[in-house]
Design a protein around this motif. Structure first.
Motif, PDB file in Angstrom:
ATOM      1  N   MET A 236      -0.529   8.511   6.885  1.00  0.00           N
ATOM      2  CA  MET A 236      -0.051   7.619   7.719  1.00  0.00           C
ATOM      3  C   MET A 236      -0.813   6.347   8.044  1.00  0.00           C
ATOM      4  O   MET A 236      -2.094   6.324   7.611  1.00  0.00           O
ATOM      5  N   MET A 237      -0.427   5.254   8.423  1.00  0.00           N
ATOM      6  CA  MET A 237      -1.339   4.071   8.751  1.00  0.00           C
ATOM      7  C   MET A 237      -2.288   4.244   9.765  1.00  0.00           C
ATOM      8  O   MET A 237      -3.511   4.103   9.587  1.00  0.00           O
ATOM      9  N   GLY A 238      -1.934   5.083  10.797  1.00  0.00           N
ATOM     10  CA  GLY A 238      -2.889   5.469  11.814  1.00  0.00           C
ATOM     11  C   GLY A 238      -3.611   4.354  12.560  1.00  0.00           C
ATOM     12  O   GLY A 238      -3.029   3.043  12.421  1.00  0.00           O
ATOM     13  N   SER A 239      -4.657   4.436  13.139  1.00  0.00           N
ATOM     14  CA  SER A 239      -5.157   3.322  13.809  1.00  0.00           C
ATOM     15  C   SER A 239      -6.197   2.699  13.159  1.00  0.00           C
ATOM     16  O   SER A 239      -6.526   1.451  13.442  1.00  0.00           O
ATOM     17  N   GLY A 240      -6.420   3.073  11.855  1.00  0.00           N
ATOM     18  CA  GLY A 240      -7.255   2.186  10.920  1.00  0.00           C
ATOM     19  C   GLY A 240      -8.549   2.847  10.355  1.00  0.00           C
ATOM     20  O   GLY A 240      -9.152   2.092   9.763  1.00  0.00           O
ATOM     21  N   GLY A 241      -8.653   4.195  10.452  1.00  0.00           N
ATOM     22  CA  GLY A 241      -9.814   4.734   9.886  1.00  0.00           C
ATOM     23  C   GLY A 241      -9.684   5.037   8.389  1.00  0.00           C
ATOM     24  O   GLY A 241      -8.364   5.170   8.036  1.00  0.00           O
ATOM     25  N   MET A 242     -10.588   4.745   7.447  1.00  0.00           N
ATOM     26  CA  MET A 242     -10.084   4.946   6.046  1.00  0.00           C
ATOM     27  C   MET A 242     -11.455   5.535   5.542  1.00  0.00           C
ATOM     28  O   MET A 242     -12.651   4.905   5.541  1.00  0.00           O
ATOM     29  N   ILE A 243     -11.403   6.709   5.270  1.00  0.00           N
ATOM     30  CA  ILE A 243     -12.684   7.486   4.804  1.00  0.00           C
ATOM     31  C   ILE A 243     -12.298   7.894   3.465  1.00  0.00           C
ATOM     32  O   ILE A 243     -11.795   8.509   2.705  1.00  0.00           O
ATOM     33  N   VAL A 244     -13.311   7.471   2.585  1.00  0.00           N
ATOM     34  CA  VAL A 244     -13.176   7.684   1.070  1.00  0.00           C
ATOM     35  C   VAL A 244     -14.065   8.937   0.639  1.00  0.00           C
ATOM     36  O   VAL A 244     -15.254   8.961   1.209  1.00  0.00           O
TER      37      VAL A 244
ATOM     38  N   PHE B 281      -9.167  -2.022   9.130  1.00  0.00           N
ATOM     39  CA  PHE B 281      -9.716  -0.888   8.681  1.00  0.00           C
ATOM     40  C   PHE B 281     -11.285  -0.542   8.844  1.00  0.00           C
ATOM     41  O   PHE B 281     -11.952  -1.302   8.712  1.00  0.00           O
ATOM     42  N   ALA B 282     -11.474   0.358   9.420  1.00  0.00           N
ATOM     43  CA  ALA B 282     -13.231   0.932   9.251  1.00  0.00           C
ATOM     44  C   ALA B 282     -13.119   1.715   8.179  1.00  0.00           C
ATOM     45  O   ALA B 282     -12.811   2.890   8.078  1.00  0.00           O
ATOM     46  N   LEU B 283     -13.908   1.159   7.327  1.00  0.00           N
ATOM     47  CA  LEU B 283     -14.282   1.627   5.933  1.00  0.00           C
ATOM     48  C   LEU B 283     -15.546   2.539   6.164  1.00  0.00           C
ATOM     49  O   LEU B 283     -16.592   2.422   6.393  1.00  0.00           O
ATOM     50  N   GLY B 284     -15.339   3.792   5.581  1.00  0.00           N
ATOM     51  CA  GLY B 284     -16.400   4.787   5.596  1.00  0.00           C
ATOM     52  C   GLY B 284     -16.221   5.707   4.472  1.00  0.00           C
ATOM     53  O   GLY B 284     -15.456   5.776   3.938  1.00  0.00           O
ATOM     54  N   GLY B 285     -17.318   6.729   4.450  1.00  0.00           N
ATOM     55  CA  GLY B 285     -17.448   7.649   3.783  1.00  0.00           C
ATOM     56  C   GLY B 285     -18.228   7.269   2.318  1.00  0.00           C
ATOM     57  O   GLY B 285     -19.231   6.445   2.644  1.00  0.00           O
ATOM     58  N   LYS B 286     -17.695   7.646   1.336  1.00  0.00           N
ATOM     59  CA  LYS B 286     -18.379   7.490   0.221  1.00  0.00           C
ATOM     60  C   LYS B 286     -17.842   6.220  -0.626  1.00  0.00           C
ATOM     61  O   LYS B 286     -17.276   6.005  -1.649  1.00  0.00           O
TER      62      LYS B 286
ATOM     63  N   PHE C  81     -14.211   8.870  -7.659  1.00  0.00           N
ATOM     64  CA  PHE C  81     -13.275   8.921  -6.654  1.00  0.00           C
ATOM     65  C   PHE C  81     -12.322  10.010  -6.692  1.00  0.00           C
ATOM     66  O   PHE C  81     -11.797  10.618  -7.559  1.00  0.00           O
ATOM     67  N   LYS C  82     -12.436  10.722  -5.562  1.00  0.00           N
ATOM     68  CA  LYS C  82     -11.299  11.966  -5.343  1.00  0.00           C
ATOM     69  C   LYS C  82     -10.051  11.607  -4.407  1.00  0.00           C
ATOM     70  O   LYS C  82      -8.942  11.742  -4.663  1.00  0.00           O
ATOM     71  N   ALA C  83     -10.396  11.294  -3.079  1.00  0.00           N
ATOM     72  CA  ALA C  83      -9.270  11.036  -2.341  1.00  0.00           C
ATOM     73  C   ALA C  83      -9.678   9.976  -1.278  1.00  0.00           C
ATOM     74  O   ALA C  83     -10.823   9.773  -1.199  1.00  0.00           O
ATOM     75  N   VAL C  84      -8.776   9.461  -0.558  1.00  0.00           N
ATOM     76  CA  VAL C  84      -9.012   8.587   0.489  1.00  0.00           C
ATOM     77  C   VAL C  84      -8.186   9.068   1.798  1.00  0.00           C
ATOM     78  O   VAL C  84      -6.987   9.503   1.590  1.00  0.00           O
ATOM     79  N   GLN C  85      -8.684   9.392   2.615  1.00  0.00           N
ATOM     80  CA  GLN C  85      -8.139   9.841   4.112  1.00  0.00           C
ATOM     81  C   GLN C  85      -7.974   8.622   4.827  1.00  0.00           C
ATOM     82  O   GLN C  85      -8.735   7.963   5.305  1.00  0.00           O
ATOM     83  N   THR C  86      -6.486   8.410   5.553  1.00  0.00           N
ATOM     84  CA  THR C  86      -6.005   7.611   6.334  1.00  0.00           C
ATOM     85  C   THR C  86      -5.370   8.159   7.685  1.00  0.00           C
ATOM     86  O   THR C  86      -4.988   9.255   7.641  1.00  0.00           O
TER      87      THR C  86
ATOM     88  N   ILE D 160     -10.481  -0.410  -1.417  1.00  0.00           N
ATOM     89  CA  ILE D 160     -11.576   0.454  -1.942  1.00  0.00           C
ATOM     90  C   ILE D 160     -12.571  -0.036  -2.861  1.00  0.00           C
ATOM     91  O   ILE D 160     -13.720  -0.058  -2.778  1.00  0.00           O
ATOM     92  N   TYR D 161     -11.987  -0.813  -3.860  1.00  0.00           N
ATOM     93  CA  TYR D 161     -12.634  -1.209  -4.963  1.00  0.00           C
ATOM     94  C   TYR D 161     -13.303  -2.724  -4.858  1.00  0.00           C
ATOM     95  O   TYR D 161     -14.512  -2.882  -5.146  1.00  0.00           O
ATOM     96  N   GLU D 162     -12.324  -3.430  -4.701  1.00  0.00           N
ATOM     97  CA  GLU D 162     -12.796  -5.029  -4.691  1.00  0.00           C
ATOM     98  C   GLU D 162     -13.418  -5.168  -3.122  1.00  0.00           C
ATOM     99  O   GLU D 162     -14.306  -6.103  -3.170  1.00  0.00           O
ATOM    100  N   ILE D 163     -12.863  -4.948  -2.108  1.00  0.00           N
ATOM    101  CA  ILE D 163     -13.770  -5.232  -0.793  1.00  0.00           C
ATOM    102  C   ILE D 163     -14.726  -3.953  -0.529  1.00  0.00           C
ATOM    103  O   ILE D 163     -15.854  -4.282  -0.280  1.00  0.00           O
ATOM    104  N   GLY D 164     -14.197  -2.723  -0.690  1.00  0.00           N
ATOM    105  CA  GLY D 164     -15.296  -1.797  -0.545  1.00  0.00           C
ATOM    106  C   GLY D 164     -16.483  -1.559  -1.473  1.00  0.00           C
ATOM    107  O   GLY D 164     -17.566  -0.947  -1.493  1.00  0.00           O
ATOM    108  N   GLY D 165     -16.234  -2.039  -2.727  1.00  0.00           N
ATOM    109  CA  GLY D 165     -17.452  -2.065  -3.717  1.00  0.00           C
ATOM    110  C   GLY D 165     -17.288  -0.756  -4.551  1.00  0.00           C
ATOM    111  O   GLY D 165     -18.228  -0.482  -5.114  1.00  0.00           O
ATOM    112  N   GLY D 166     -16.286   0.057  -4.258  1.00  0.00           N
ATOM    113  CA  GLY D 166     -16.238   1.261  -4.992  1.00  0.00           C
ATOM    114  C   GLY D 166     -17.019   2.507  -4.385  1.00  0.00           C
ATOM    115  O   GLY D 166     -17.657   2.384  -3.395  1.00  0.00           O
ATOM    116  N   ILE D 167     -16.958   3.510  -5.259  1.00  0.00           N
ATOM    117  CA  ILE D 167     -17.837   4.754  -4.782  1.00  0.00           C
ATOM    118  C   ILE D 167     -19.093   4.345  -5.312  1.00  0.00           C
ATOM    119  O   ILE D 167     -19.478   3.946  -6.656  1.00  0.00           O
TER     120      ILE D 167
END
Lengths: 133, 597
Positions: free
Chosen positions: B424-432, B354-359, B391-396, B378-385
């Protein structure tokens, strides 16, 4: 490539270069040179390291570029593995910091602590400023 | 003596008892009885574990799963999930608190420890422009093994057994695709690699190509052997100059070593790969459009069937897989299908990048086992907001996916669960996204993107997305009505049903999923004419709070359109008709007397 033996010979010959464990015999310095790293300024870092290694005449040191290390916000990232020691990750590098690492860590054997990652309140940072809550 | 397959240890120490551990014990007995597990599960009350702070504590053997702060209401889930299905309830598992202070190596951080790198196994380790380094980490060993010890059927069987599914978004079982293409009879077949990664914010495939190009070449050669093809093409966008350069270097080196070309390993098998550059059209990630583009035509999709496996590139049977899918293949061949299938969940095997991005605090590229929860990522790997925001939403899934909310955070990441939730799983974008993101604006952004990228071949997508965008434009300008929301839904469902290709069939998803999960935000825009997140310009007003204003005149001097007036040392006023909502005054005010709402 005519045979699997040839492949195996190349593997054996090169294994020590990429060995991530402490039983390696030479020092390896890698610079994250994917799009994220380059955009953050990894090219001058790599050049500075190569210059410094050449200037100091270090023969048992491999300098290599590598792909995305994963922590894009901390780029440019430099990692150093010395024989018998664990890998050290340096973040937010620039050319001057990189030269210091070659001199103090690669040659002198002393990790430059101030350029490593650290964790404050569960967040990975490169300095001790805690993001405001 | 009875043999129990599992023991549940419940702490009966003073600390835990005072926080109701005996009620938990009772509940366990009740649930175990209800599920007829009394002969299989032993429930034991124990003395103090010594970690009273984390009580009530429950430990489940043989796994030794350590559950902390268990509530009576959690028991049902532990029994149903862990004891019956064998899946520990990760949200209750005690994890050691994150280390503080200096960390010498990235590998020691929680960010890395939670990850499992298969597709990215060599990224950040080897020099991508040095084939010897790839060979040193068992590179081309899979190709050697396949060519010298396996039949094409065995290769396909191994890929099928691994459970690998397409990582580009669709999630089609890879082995089946290989089998279909292998069974097509033809004088010429092709192997394609889809590297036309186009989702905004996604860079998984780029990273694989930049960090480990040989793994893709090796996998393509393996695929060529399995399906009976001697030519491969990598379709990569010209906007990825570094990836293209490294691929070129890799192909050249592989040819020099005879790992591509004629008579590889002296087995008589020949395979070569060429690069085809895409000009960056999103629709060219759709496989039929991609093949049209390679053939030199406009990148527009064709109706399916025929599927590429029967008639693809130049009407020949064609196997097309995504970069990340290929990157998994050499590891599967070398380490075995069983090893790969042991990762992940029943229907989604292995890992996903996953490419983790956004907030999110730790933006970056992560690879995690399937079935991990969104919360862990989002929290344990991404370190949270960051910045203490909520947190409001995550776009995948990018423009084809949808938004998931707080209540979905404990959902395991799997193809089917995400689809069931409208994403959907999609290609792996994950925008917080956090509380400062307006969901209507987010949906509008994605629809604007797909509207722009629609190739125009079919009417529902070409005109439908335009009409939907017009409605969304009305809503963000405060001119929307409640009927507009129904119209959006109706139109969205029709576009999904009637469009020719995946682009149109999924384009309404960001709108539909936000309408479903964040309808109140849409309603705030159309009924109250307010943007709760303070994003939609037309619905905002900058005002000066009279009591806080000291009359310093800084804002009036800052205003580019002279919309602020007043007398020094008296409260100033913003003329709403003149105000262009640039926010310059708000940034400048030293007394925080200006508010945006």
């Amino acid at each position: 490539m005519k045979s699997i033996q040839e492949l195996e010979e190349i593997r054996k010959r090169t294994l020590d270069r990429v060995n991530q464990r402490t039983d390696r015999t030479t020092t390896r310095i890698v610079v994250g040179m994917a799009t994220c790293g380059i955009a953050a300024g990894a090219r001058p870092v790599l050049l500075a390291i190569m210059e410094e290694v050449e200037k100091l005449g270090l023969s048992d040191v491999t300098v290599a570029q590598t792909g995305c290390i994963g922590l894009c916000k901390m780029e440019p990232i430099v990692e150093v593995i010395r024989p018998g020691e664990k890998k050290v990750t340096y973040v937010k590098m620039d050319a001057d910091k990189a030269r210091r690492i070659v001199n103090e860590h690669v040659v002198g054997g002393k990790v430059v602590d101030e350029y490593t990652l650290h964790i404050v309140q569960g967040k990975m940072l490169n300095d001790y400023k805690v993001e405001k809550e | 003596m009875a043999f129990y397959r599992s023991q549940v240890l419940i702490c009966g120490g003073t600390g835990c008892t005072s926080s109701d551990s005996m009620k938990i014990l009772e509940k366990f007995h009740e649930e175990v009885k209800k599920n007829n597990l009394e002969e299989e599960i032993e429930i034991v009350r124990t003395g103090c574990f010594g970690l009273c702070e984390l009580g009530p504590v429950v430990i489940v053997y043989p796994e030794g799963a350590f559950y902390s702060r268990v509530q009576v209401s959690d028991v049902e889930e532990i029994v149903a999930e862990h004891l019956i299905k064998g899946r520990p309830v990760t949200r209750l598992l005690y994890t050691e608190s994150v280390e503080e202070g200096r960390i010498k190596s990235l590998n020691e951080t929680g960010f890395y420890k939670k990850q499992e790198r298969i597709a990215l196994r060599n990224c950040g380790v080897i020099d991508p422009e040095n084939i010897d380094e790839y060979i040193a980490v068992d590179g081309y060993k899979a190709l050697a093994k396949v060519l010298t010890t396996m039949t094409p059927e065995q290769v396909i069987e191994e890929v099928k057994k691994s459970g690998l599914r397409g990582r580009g978004g669709g999630g089609f079982p890879t082995g089946l695709k290989w089998e279909f293409t292998a069974k097509s009879k033809a004088d010429q077949k092709y192997v394609l690699c889809n590297a036309d990664e186009g989702d905004p914010g996604a860079f998984m495939d780029r990273s694989v190509l930049e960090g480990d190009p040989h793994s893709v070449l090796e996998a393509m050669a393996i695929a060529g052997y399995a399906i009976g093809a001697n030519q491969g093409y990598i379709y990569v966008r010209a906007e990825y100059p570094i990836a293209v350069e490294r691929l070129k270097v890799a192909i050249k080196q592989a040819r020099e070593y005879g790992l591509l070309g004629k008579n590889i390993f002296g087995t008589g098998f020949s395979f070569d790969v060429e690069i085809r550059l895409g000009a960056g059209a999103f629709v060219c990630g759709e496989e039929t459009a991609l093949m049209n583009s390679i053939e030199g035509r406009r990148g527009m999709p064709n109706p399916k069937p025929p599927f590429p496996a029967q008639s693809g590139l130049w009407e020949k049977p064609t196997l097309i897989n995504n970069v990340e899918t290929y990157a998994n293949v050499p590891a599967i061949i070398v380490r075995g299908a069983d090893w790969f299938a042991s990762k992940g969940t029943e229907k989604s095997k292995g890992t996903k990048v996953f490419a983790l991005g956004g907030k999110i605090t730790n933006t970056g590229l992560v690879e995690v086992p399937m079935g991990i929860s969104l919360r862990e990522v989002i929290y344990e790997i991404g370190g949270g907001i960051p910045n203490g925001k909520k947190f409001k939403a995550v776009q995948t899934g990018g423009p084809s996916g949808g938004c998931l909310t707080e209540e979905h955070l404990d959902t395991p990441i799997e193809y089917d669960t995400l689809t069931a939730l409208g994403s959907m799983m999609g290609s792996g974008g994950m925008i917080v996204m956090d509380e400062d993101n307006c969901m209507v604006d987010v949906a509008r952004f994605y629809l604007d993107f797909t509207r722009d990228e629609s190739c125009g071949k079919c009417t529902p997508c070409r005109i439908g997305t335009k009409r939907m965008l017009e409605i969304l434009d009305r809503i963000v300008e405060g001119k929307g009505t409640l009927e507009d929301l129904d119209k959006l839904e109706e139109l969205g469902n029709q576009i999904k049903a009637a469009s020719l290709c995946g682009l149109g069939q999924t384009a309404p998803n960001p709108v539909l999923s936000t309408l479903k999960h964040f309808r109140h935000e849409y309603e705030a825009h159309v009924i109250d004419k307010k943007c709760p997140a303070g994003v939609c310009q037309a619905l905002l007003q900058y005002t000066i709070i009279e009591e806080k204003c000291k009359g310093c005149s800084l804002c009036a001097r800052q205003c580019p359109v002279n919309a602020i007036s007043g007398q020094v040392k008296n409260p100033y006023v913003i003329d709403q008709d003149k105000c262009i909502k640039c926010g310059a005054c708000l940034d400048k005010c030293p007394f925080k007397a200006i508010v945006k709402k």
